[in-house]
Enzyme design. Sequence first.
Site, PDB file in Angstrom:
ATOM      1  CG  PHE A   1      10.643   2.012  10.746  1.00  0.00           C
ATOM      2  CD1 PHE A   1      10.882   0.883   9.980  1.00  0.00           C
ATOM      3  CD2 PHE A   1       9.332   2.450  10.910  1.00  0.00           C
ATOM      4  CE1 PHE A   1       9.825   0.199   9.382  1.00  0.00           C
ATOM      5  CE2 PHE A   1       8.272   1.764  10.320  1.00  0.00           C
ATOM      6  CZ  PHE A   1       8.527   0.643   9.555  1.00  0.00           C
TER       7      PHE A   1
ATOM      8  CD  GLU B   1       8.341  -0.712  -3.102  1.00  0.00           C
ATOM      9  OE1 GLU B   1       7.490  -0.021  -2.510  1.00  0.00           O
ATOM     10  OE2 GLU B   1       8.720  -1.798  -2.670  1.00  0.00           O
ATOM     11  CG  ASP B   2       6.786   2.116   0.321  1.00  0.00           C
ATOM     12  OD1 ASP B   2       7.522   1.303  -0.265  1.00  0.00           O
ATOM     13  OD2 ASP B   2       6.117   1.812   1.327  1.00  0.00           O
TER      14      ASP B   2
ATOM     15  CG  ASP C   1      14.870  -1.451   4.623  1.00  0.00           C
ATOM     16  OD1 ASP C   1      15.904  -0.836   4.896  1.00  0.00           O
ATOM     17  OD2 ASP C   1      14.260  -2.145   5.465  1.00  0.00           O
TER      18      ASP C   1
ATOM     19  CE  LYS D   1      -3.006  -2.596   3.050  1.00  0.00           C
ATOM     20  NZ  LYS D   1      -3.186  -2.865   4.484  1.00  0.00           N
TER      21      LYS D   1
ATOM     22  NE  ARG E   1      -0.513   1.547   5.012  1.00  0.00           N
ATOM     23  CZ  ARG E   1       0.548   0.811   4.665  1.00  0.00           C
ATOM     24  NH1 ARG E   1       1.495   1.345   3.937  1.00  0.00           N
ATOM     25  NH2 ARG E   1       0.657  -0.436   5.040  1.00  0.00           N
TER      26      ARG E   1
HETATM   27  P1  IMP Z   1      12.860  -4.364   1.345  1.00  0.00           P
HETATM   28  O1  IMP Z   1      12.411  -5.631   0.697  1.00  0.00           O
HETATM   29  O2  IMP Z   1      13.668  -4.608   2.574  1.00  0.00           O
HETATM   30  O3  IMP Z   1      13.553  -3.417   0.406  1.00  0.00           O
HETATM   31  O4  IMP Z   1      11.567  -3.710   1.938  1.00  0.00           O
HETATM   32  C1  IMP Z   1      10.805  -2.828   1.267  1.00  0.00           C
HETATM   33  C2  IMP Z   1       9.476  -2.630   1.967  1.00  0.00           C
HETATM   34  O5  IMP Z   1       9.602  -2.662   3.393  1.00  0.00           O
HETATM   35  C3  IMP Z   1       8.958  -1.283   1.630  1.00  0.00           C
HETATM   36  O6  IMP Z   1       8.212  -1.308   0.438  1.00  0.00           O
HETATM   37  C4  IMP Z   1       8.139  -0.934   2.860  1.00  0.00           C
HETATM   38  O7  IMP Z   1       6.838  -1.434   2.728  1.00  0.00           O
HETATM   39  C5  IMP Z   1       8.853  -1.626   3.994  1.00  0.00           C
HETATM   40  N1  IMP Z   1       9.777  -0.706   4.696  1.00  0.00           N
HETATM   41  C6  IMP Z   1      11.127  -0.703   4.668  1.00  0.00           C
HETATM   42  N2  IMP Z   1      11.653   0.292   5.405  1.00  0.00           N
HETATM   43  C7  IMP Z   1      10.598   0.956   5.914  1.00  0.00           C
HETATM   44  C8  IMP Z   1      10.479   2.133   6.755  1.00  0.00           C
HETATM   45  O8  IMP Z   1      11.443   2.781   7.186  1.00  0.00           O
HETATM   46  N3  IMP Z   1       9.209   2.506   7.042  1.00  0.00           N
HETATM   47  C9  IMP Z   1       8.092   1.867   6.597  1.00  0.00           C
HETATM   48  N4  IMP Z   1       8.162   0.782   5.800  1.00  0.00           N
HETATM   49  C10 IMP Z   1       9.395   0.325   5.468  1.00  0.00           C
HETATM   50 MG    MG Z   2       6.389  -1.049  -0.118  1.00  0.00          MG
END
Ligand code: IMP
Ligand code: MG
Length: 180
Positions: free
Chosen positions: A151, A97-98, A101, A41, A164
């Site tokens: 975070f 993407e938001d 990470d 989302k 959100r």
């Molecule tokens: P990744 O697979 O570790 O790159 O994770 C990506 C997803 O983890 C993002 O699309 C977010 O939904 C969530 N995420 C990672 N870091 C944060 C953060 O600092 N705040 C909120 N959601 C996060």
């Molecule tokens: Mg995401």
Amino acid sequence: MSEHIRVLITEEDVNRRISEVAEEINRDYGNTPVHLICILKGGAMFMCELAKRLTMPVSFDFMSVSSYGGGTVSSGVVRIMKDLDEPLEGKHVLIVEDIIDTGRTLSYLIEVLAGRGPADIRLCTLLDKPERRVKKMVKVDYTCFTIPDEFVVGYGLDYDQRYRNYPYIGVVEFDEPQEE
Ligand code: IMP
Ligand code: MG
């Protein structure tokens, strides 16, 4: 336990930067139609704001993947919870993407989507946390902000499904020490 949100990037700065990135995308694609794929989302608010500023023909699709549980720690599990409605053959795909990470979600997703025959796939993210990257293969084409390993919430991003709707990006600060 309670927490509060410290402003990291103001609403004004987010919106200004989204406009800059949209201009870059407009320059790169010209009149080529772009198929935006929003990763739900978290990507929803960013995709709306970005899409309003794009000048080529644009179509939308949505996908939901799970990578995290309820908290702030990566589970390493990536699952498709909602797949796309449209086929990707021949389309110029731009994933929205938001935040990137660890990069686990995106490296998995790009592999899956690349198998569906798009003309090309590019990646656009509101936030990038490069310090946390475990998948070196993820190439990010458009980044609005690179941030430190904290975070964050707001502008689509949540902590336990909250915040959100905040129009700025903030860091979650816990008022008591968190138990391990
Ligand atoms: P990744 O697979 O570790 O790159 O994770 C990506 C997803 O983890 C993002 O699309 C977010 O939904 C969530 N995420 C990672 N870091 C944060 C953060 O600092 N705040 C909120 N959601 C996060
Ligand atoms: Mg995401």
